[in-house]
Write a protein that holds these residues in place. Structure first.
Motif, short mmCIF file in Angstrom:
data_model
loop_
_atom_site.label_atom_id
_atom_site.label_comp_id
_atom_site.label_asym_id
_atom_site.label_seq_id
_atom_site.Cartn_x
_atom_site.Cartn_y
_atom_site.Cartn_z
N ALA A 209 0.83 -1.22 0.00
CA ALA A 209 0.00 0.00 0.00
C ALA A 209 0.86 1.26 0.00
CB ALA A 209 -0.92 -0.01 1.20
N ASN B 66 16.39 -11.21 22.35
CA ASN B 66 16.15 -9.84 22.82
C ASN B 66 17.45 -9.14 23.20
OD1 ASN B 66 13.37 -9.41 22.53
ND2 ASN B 66 12.97 -10.78 24.27
N ARG B 75 15.04 -12.22 12.78
CA ARG B 75 14.68 -12.42 14.17
C ARG B 75 13.33 -13.11 14.31
NH1 ARG B 75 18.10 -9.02 16.50
NH2 ARG B 75 17.09 -9.13 18.52
N HIS C 59 -11.66 -3.77 10.75
CA HIS C 59 -11.72 -3.21 9.39
C HIS C 59 -11.16 -1.80 9.35
CE1 HIS C 59 -15.06 -6.31 8.53
NE2 HIS C 59 -13.88 -6.78 8.22
N ILE C 62 -7.37 -2.01 9.28
CA ILE C 62 -6.83 -2.44 7.98
C ILE C 62 -7.01 -1.33 6.95
CG2 ILE C 62 -7.13 -4.10 6.10
CD1 ILE C 62 -7.85 -6.13 8.38
N LEU C 65 -4.44 1.18 7.53
CA LEU C 65 -3.16 0.61 7.11
C LEU C 65 -2.97 0.81 5.60
CD1 LEU C 65 -1.08 -0.86 8.75
CD2 LEU C 65 -2.30 -2.99 8.37
N ASN C 66 -4.05 0.70 4.86
CA ASN C 66 -3.97 0.84 3.40
C ASN C 66 -3.82 2.29 2.97
OD1 ASN C 66 -4.02 -1.80 2.37
ND2 ASN C 66 -6.20 -1.99 2.88
N ARG C 75 3.98 -3.21 8.75
CA ARG C 75 2.58 -3.23 8.34
C ARG C 75 1.95 -4.60 8.56
NH1 ARG C 75 2.36 1.24 5.44
NH2 ARG C 75 0.35 0.78 4.50
N GLU C 76 2.68 -5.66 8.18
CA GLU C 76 2.10 -7.00 8.28
C GLU C 76 1.89 -7.41 9.73
OE1 GLU C 76 4.92 -6.18 6.92
OE2 GLU C 76 6.47 -7.74 7.10
N TYR C 79 -1.35 -5.83 10.83
CA TYR C 79 -2.41 -6.65 10.24
C TYR C 79 -2.64 -7.92 11.06
CZ TYR C 79 -5.12 -9.30 6.87
OH TYR C 79 -6.11 -10.03 6.28
N HIS C 83 -6.03 -8.96 13.36
CA HIS C 83 -6.79 -10.16 13.02
C HIS C 83 -6.87 -11.15 14.17
CE1 HIS C 83 -8.77 -10.81 9.28
NE2 HIS C 83 -7.99 -9.90 8.76
N SER C 203 6.71 -11.25 19.19
CA SER C 203 7.45 -11.25 17.93
C SER C 203 7.74 -9.81 17.48
CB SER C 203 6.64 -12.02 16.89
OG SER C 203 7.31 -12.09 15.67
N VAL C 206 10.56 -8.57 19.67
CA VAL C 206 11.82 -9.20 19.27
C VAL C 206 12.43 -8.48 18.06
CG1 VAL C 206 12.51 -11.24 17.94
CG2 VAL C 206 11.64 -11.51 20.26
N LYS C 207 11.58 -8.08 17.12
CA LYS C 207 12.06 -7.36 15.94
C LYS C 207 12.67 -6.02 16.30
CE LYS C 207 9.09 -8.68 12.06
NZ LYS C 207 8.15 -8.09 11.10
#
Lengths: 209, 209, 209
Positions: A209, B66, B75, C59, C62, C65-66, C75-76, C79, C83, C203, C206-207
């Motif tokens: 996007a 971490n 990661r 909704h 999302i 996000l778009n 972004r993912e 999402y 969800h 997660s 962690v990123k």
């Protein structure tokens, strides 16, 4: 150089189109078997052939992924899309096998027919969404297909609740209930799986996007 | 500087190797309990110890994640691999507990023995694939292990269908059927879970391709 | 320019806060219905309203996000978080519907009350973790909430095993067992789903580490 890479990108879309065609074939056959009440060995064999075809297409996509440098989307998204799409036909085949296994292959169930119609509609929408990925200008087509898949999944939830409720209200035979409850739950899972693929597609769209 | 970072990367692989060893131990024990029909409190205790060990290893991996800047893979892929690998032993333990819970702990079932053999083979292949990650030149070893895990999952599907079909054909006791159906479905889920980890590994390979 | 983008980022957190509030409402209501044994049509209607609210929020996330270029996380991941968070209320609503469907809506079950308490605690911890995402300095709050969610999921596993074991020990009515087994398994799935959201949050952390 950009030009010479384009044909390779097309190959991914060609393979996903093939997968879409095979899935629509499986859903159409399933609806036909449900309408006729003929989930016999021959029906099972036809479905198995489509499932194997989809397995082969999936392996071809992953193989190509391992040998291609430039891909139309993130590599892991192509991988996820191939795997989850493949699971749609897996579940349709699994229901077909289970009906045979449970000796229910000659019954005509109005509720199963209704499920088979929802599944066919959902798989057709999924095919439209996947075919749309070839050109991201198709964002509206893709987005509408995903909304439709979502709507059908909600209808499937209601139908499963309704049919399982009826099972308990109308029967006192536990084995009959156990068997048909499994079938209706699996049928609803087929719609869940379509939604799962739609979610991967939406997630790809969101990234772009 | 690259040199000084290497030892830290090794630590991730060392932890995954430990997890692989523990998973193989769990699968071997499970096969032994199935062969002897001894899913008693002592068996459950042994399995619980392995499950707790795997939980500890998983937490250590995430903790290290971490506190480490450079990682051998993305990661989030290390995170996903640790979590899903951990689930394999979780399911093997869950089946062990369920057999005790359902008062089936003294039965010897030929079908459960066959499942336990498939699970052990799949976990061994998984261990080989995970150990292979240390060196991406091992791509052939990893890829063959993933294909084998996939093959075993297909055999597991067939075995589950066959055994559940037999349950309905040979018994009219709904409680007996409900219990063993749960056990066989869980056993097949263990093979699904191995395939799930193999998919994470394949997805990591695809990214690096 | 960085300054002018900030308000948009805030909007994501505002929406996740709304989702957290709605989830806590659903869990609190569920505990109340369980305590009173009133899973009737009116209860179901209240739960459905919360579920629809969460669908609308998802909704909106999302959609935003778009149309947003800069996002607080990948972004993912936004999402996936939207969800999976949405699925928590979906499951709580599904259990509510199922109790009505199975004609169990007037029963008071001590075991279901215990489940409803675990679910409320887990959803509250989840809400704390999600609210913490607004400022990554909250890493300790988030991390502790995720550990608590994990602990509650383990308790839920034990409770499910214990309650299902009791069902088989105390009843010989297969239909009664089938129905309550479904309910307790769904209740445990609600705790699984909270853990699934906690995993997405971990997660993300962690990123960023």
């Amino acid at each position: 150089m950009g030009f010479s890479l384009l044909p390779r990108e097309h190959q991914f879309f060609d393979l996903f189109d093939k997968m879409a065609d095979a899935s629509v074939d499986a859903a159409r056959l399933f609806k036909q078997f449900a309408a006729e009440g003929t989930f016999d060995e021959a029906a099972n064999e036809k479905m198995r052939a489509i499932e194997h075809l989809c397995d082969d297409i999936t392996h071809e996509i992953i193989d190509k992924l391992n040998r291609t440098f430039i891909t139309p989307f993130d590599r892991e998204d192509i991988y996820a899309l191939a795997h989850r799409f493949d699971s749609v036909v897996d579940i349709i085949h699994a229901i077909t096998k289970r009906l045979l296994l449970y000796n229910l292959h000659n019954s005509v169930s109005k509720d199963l027919i209704r499920f088979s119609e929802l599944i066919e509609q959902s798989v057709k929408s999924l095919a439209a969404a996947v075919r749309g990925l070839r050109n991201l200008k198709n964002v509206k087509i893709i987005s509408e297909a995903c909304i439709e898949i979502n709507r059908l999944e909600n209808l499937g939830d209601q139908l499963r609740d309704e049919t399982i409720g009826k099972l308990f209200d109308n029967s006192f035979d536990p084995l009959y209930i156990i068997k048909w409850k499994d079938i209706f739950q699996d049928a609803e899972r087929a719609l869940d799986q379509c939604e799962d693929v739609a979610n991967v597609i939406e997630s790809i769209m969101v990234k772009q996007a």
